[in-house]
Design a protein around this motif. Structure first.
Motif, PDB file in Angstrom:
ATOM      1  N   ASP A   1       0.812  -1.222   0.000  1.00 45.16           N
ATOM      2  CA  ASP A   1       0.000   0.000   0.000  1.00 45.16           C
ATOM      3  C   ASP A   1       0.845   1.270   0.000  1.00 45.16           C
ATOM      4  N   ALA A   2       2.108   1.157   0.397  1.00 46.59           N
ATOM      5  CA  ALA A   2       2.989   2.331   0.449  1.00 46.59           C
ATOM      6  C   ALA A   2       3.858   2.457  -0.788  1.00 46.59           C
ATOM      7  N   MET A   3       3.629   1.606  -1.782  1.00 47.09           N
ATOM      8  CA  MET A   3       4.382   1.731  -3.026  1.00 47.09           C
ATOM      9  C   MET A   3       3.720   2.777  -3.927  1.00 47.09           C
ATOM     10  N   PRO A   4       4.519   3.627  -4.558  1.00 46.71           N
ATOM     11  CA  PRO A   4       3.948   4.725  -5.363  1.00 46.71           C
ATOM     12  C   PRO A   4       2.997   4.247  -6.448  1.00 46.71           C
ATOM     13  N   VAL A   5       1.934   5.016  -6.644  1.00 48.29           N
ATOM     14  CA  VAL A   5       0.917   4.713  -7.655  1.00 48.29           C
ATOM     15  C   VAL A   5       0.791   5.887  -8.621  1.00 48.29           C
ATOM     16  N   GLN A   6       0.309   5.586  -9.805  1.00 49.33           N
ATOM     17  CA  GLN A   6      -0.076   6.639 -10.747  1.00 49.33           C
ATOM     18  C   GLN A   6      -1.568   6.898 -10.607  1.00 49.33           C
ATOM     19  N   LEU A   7      -1.943   8.150 -10.794  1.00 50.46           N
ATOM     20  CA  LEU A   7      -3.346   8.535 -10.691  1.00 50.46           C
ATOM     21  C   LEU A   7      -3.930   8.739 -12.080  1.00 50.46           C
ATOM     22  N   LEU A   8      -5.076   8.131 -12.314  1.00 53.52           N
ATOM     23  CA  LEU A   8      -5.814   8.324 -13.550  1.00 53.52           C
ATOM     24  C   LEU A   8      -7.164   8.940 -13.216  1.00 53.52           C
ATOM     25  N   VAL A   9      -7.566   9.906 -14.020  1.00 51.03           N
ATOM     26  CA  VAL A   9      -8.861  10.546 -13.795  1.00 51.03           C
ATOM     27  C   VAL A   9      -9.581  10.671 -15.142  1.00 51.03           C
ATOM     28  N   ARG A  10     -10.831  10.223 -15.145  1.00 52.96           N
ATOM     29  CA  ARG A  10     -11.674  10.366 -16.333  1.00 52.96           C
ATOM     30  C   ARG A  10     -12.552  11.597 -16.162  1.00 52.96           C
ATOM     31  N   LYS A  11     -12.407  12.526 -17.089  1.00 51.98           N
ATOM     32  CA  LYS A  11     -13.195  13.761 -17.053  1.00 51.98           C
ATOM     33  C   LYS A  11     -13.856  13.953 -18.399  1.00 51.98           C
ATOM     34  N   GLY A  12     -15.173  14.086 -18.388  1.00 56.14           N
ATOM     35  CA  GLY A  12     -15.890  14.258 -19.641  1.00 56.14           C
ATOM     36  C   GLY A  12     -15.671  13.115 -20.602  1.00 56.14           C
ATOM     37  N   GLY A  13     -15.446  11.910 -20.071  1.00 55.11           N
ATOM     38  CA  GLY A  13     -15.224  10.732 -20.901  1.00 55.11           C
ATOM     39  C   GLY A  13     -13.801  10.564 -21.396  1.00 55.11           C
ATOM     40  N   VAL A  14     -12.892  11.475 -21.040  1.00 51.08           N
ATOM     41  CA  VAL A  14     -11.505  11.422 -21.502  1.00 51.08           C
ATOM     42  C   VAL A  14     -10.584  11.107 -20.322  1.00 51.08           C
ATOM     43  N   TRP A  15      -9.689  10.135 -20.517  1.00 43.80           N
ATOM     44  CA  TRP A  15      -8.767   9.757 -19.445  1.00 43.80           C
ATOM     45  C   TRP A  15      -7.557  10.692 -19.416  1.00 43.80           C
ATOM     46  N   HIS A  16      -7.194  11.109 -18.191  1.00 42.67           N
ATOM     47  CA  HIS A  16      -6.029  11.954 -17.938  1.00 42.67           C
ATOM     48  C   HIS A  16      -5.152  11.281 -16.875  1.00 42.67           C
ATOM     49  N   GLU A  17      -3.860  11.596 -16.913  1.00 44.05           N
ATOM     50  CA  GLU A  17      -3.002  11.257 -15.790  1.00 44.05           C
ATOM     51  C   GLU A  17      -2.873  12.500 -14.912  1.00 44.05           C
ATOM     52  N   ARG A  18      -3.058  12.310 -13.615  1.00 45.53           N
ATOM     53  CA  ARG A  18      -2.980  13.424 -12.669  1.00 45.53           C
ATOM     54  C   ARG A  18      -1.559  13.545 -12.137  1.00 45.53           C
ATOM     55  N   GLY A  19      -1.002  14.730 -12.277  1.00 45.29           N
ATOM     56  CA  GLY A  19       0.347  14.988 -11.783  1.00 45.29           C
ATOM     57  C   GLY A  19       0.392  16.220 -10.910  1.00 45.29           C
ATOM     58  N   VAL A  20       1.602  16.602 -10.520  1.00 41.20           N
ATOM     59  CA  VAL A  20       1.812  17.688  -9.562  1.00 41.20           C
ATOM     60  C   VAL A  20       2.619  18.795 -10.221  1.00 41.20           C
ATOM     61  N   VAL A  21       2.182  20.039 -10.019  1.00 39.84           N
ATOM     62  CA  VAL A  21       2.902  21.210 -10.521  1.00 39.84           C
ATOM     63  C   VAL A  21       3.157  22.156  -9.351  1.00 39.84           C
TER      64      VAL A  21
END
Length: 377
Positions: A165-185
């Protein structure tokens, strides 16, 4: 860029500066798995590598959460029955533990296993936790060694409690039917400069998420890669020595049919501090734990694809009861019974936590004798 004073802790301030540099080096956008790796494991600065206390039963101790071995000694003593069987089946005398935390589980296993274990190796990146483990395990100092990476060959029994559970994961988010990867700025708000930014991606969850509603989830490439690497080391060890291995991983999570259920639209990412949870990993970075539930189907498939046998998958409650948790509790003091019951009660740890096992050879571990759910993976 001048980094605003975001913390009075020099270590935490240095972590923010490191993250700022990494975001800049990545072109202004850092994938969440890379951010999570820095937040948890940046040497001397990340949550698991700094000097903050992590493990304990109450917030008054300055701890953030309790794992099963801190709650009850019966957790490790019961798991030891399964480990003893696995040592016998594999013909080995070495136990490997990943992410040993306070050292409580190692102590319970070593106290119970006695001479059947000749060497107990802890794989842990945290210098501060290693010091605590050494103090906890001083009675077994002649058997215990620490390493910060896997050897090329591995034989024996691996245990990991709340490691995946403590291993890093990638975040995916579907918005308006389109998949995005969520990152940090790095944003413009001096008080809270870390911000989310989503970018269109070709990445997808391993199964289709039904519906058209917005949906946030995680994918677990690092956990799956860890299991695949473990398989490679086991096979190399077996080829070199003729002796194989088995692994028992315990964590909270679901099979993928539940993990990517349409109603689980906010994902599972969560932070922990002083025994409270919050969903914002971009605040108090390095000062709190960041976790995600485990997709056990993905982990099992990674092990299988790498050549291991899936030996079983079940709830923590079924596993511990199968391994003999209950008989020693009959004459135990009331406080011991109360804490041990939390390990198996459905609304506590009994159902949310699962156990999955892998091995180089096919056999039936005692922990899965009743209630095996491998079919659900």
């Amino acid at each position: 860029m001048t980094i605003p004073q975001l913390s009075n802790d020099p270590s935490q301030q240095a972590l923010y500066a490191l993250i700022n540099r990494q975001i800049a080096n990545a072109g202004g956008w850092l994938s969440f798995d890379r951010f999570m790796a820095l937040a948890l494991y940046a040497p001397g600065m990340g949550y698991y590598t700094n000097s903050l206390r992590k493990f304990g039963l109450t917030p008054e101790t300055g701890s953030d959460f309790a794992t099963a071995p801190e709650m009850s000694k019966h957790f490790g003593h019961t798991l030891a029955h399964q480990v003893a069987e696995a040592l016998q089946v594999t013909g080995t005398d070495e136990v490997w533990e990943f992410g040993a935390g306070s050292g409580a589980l190692a102590l319970q296993l070593l106290d119970s296993l006695g001479d059947s274990v000749k060497r107990y190796t802890i794989v842990d990146l945290s210098g501060s936790l290693r010091e605590r483990q050494q103090e906890t395990l001083k009675a077994h100092a002649h058997k215990v060694q620490w390493v910060d990476a896997l050897p090329e060959q591995l034989s024996g029994v691996v245990v990991g409690n709340e490691v995946l559970d403590a291993m890093p994961v990638q975040l995916l988010v579907r918005k308006g039917g389109v998949w995005h990867e969520r990152g940090v700025v790095w944003g413009t708000d001096a008080a809270s400069p870390l911000q989310w930014e989503d970018r269109v991606t070709d990445l997808r969850p391993p199964v289709e998420v039904m519906g058209e509603h917005d949906y946030l989830t995680e994918i677990h490439h690092q956990a799956e890669a860890f299991v695949a690497t473990l398989a490679d080391r086991f096979k190399a060890g077996e080829a070199a020595t003729g002796k194989g291995g088995a692994a028992f991983l315990i964590d909270y999570g679901f099979p993928e049919s539940e993990y990517f259920h349409p109603q689980r639209s906010m994902g599972t990412l969560m932070c922990h501090k002083l025994h409270k949870s919050d969903p914002d990993p971009l605040v108090d970075v390095g000062g709190k734990d960041i976790t995600a539930h485990v997709n056990f189907t993905g982990v099992a498939l990674a092990a299988q694809d790498a050549g291991l046998n899936v030996l079983g998958y079940t709830s923590q409650a079924h596993f511990l009861i199968n391994c003999g948790l209950l008989p020693p509790l009959v004459d135990a003091p009331l406080d011991e019974k109360t804490m041990a019951q939390k390990l198996i009660t459905e609304h506590e740890m009994g159902e949310l936590f699962k156990v999955v096992a892998f091995g180089t050879t096919e056999w039936e571990p005692m922990g899965f004798a009743q209630g095996d759910r491998t079919y659900a993976l």
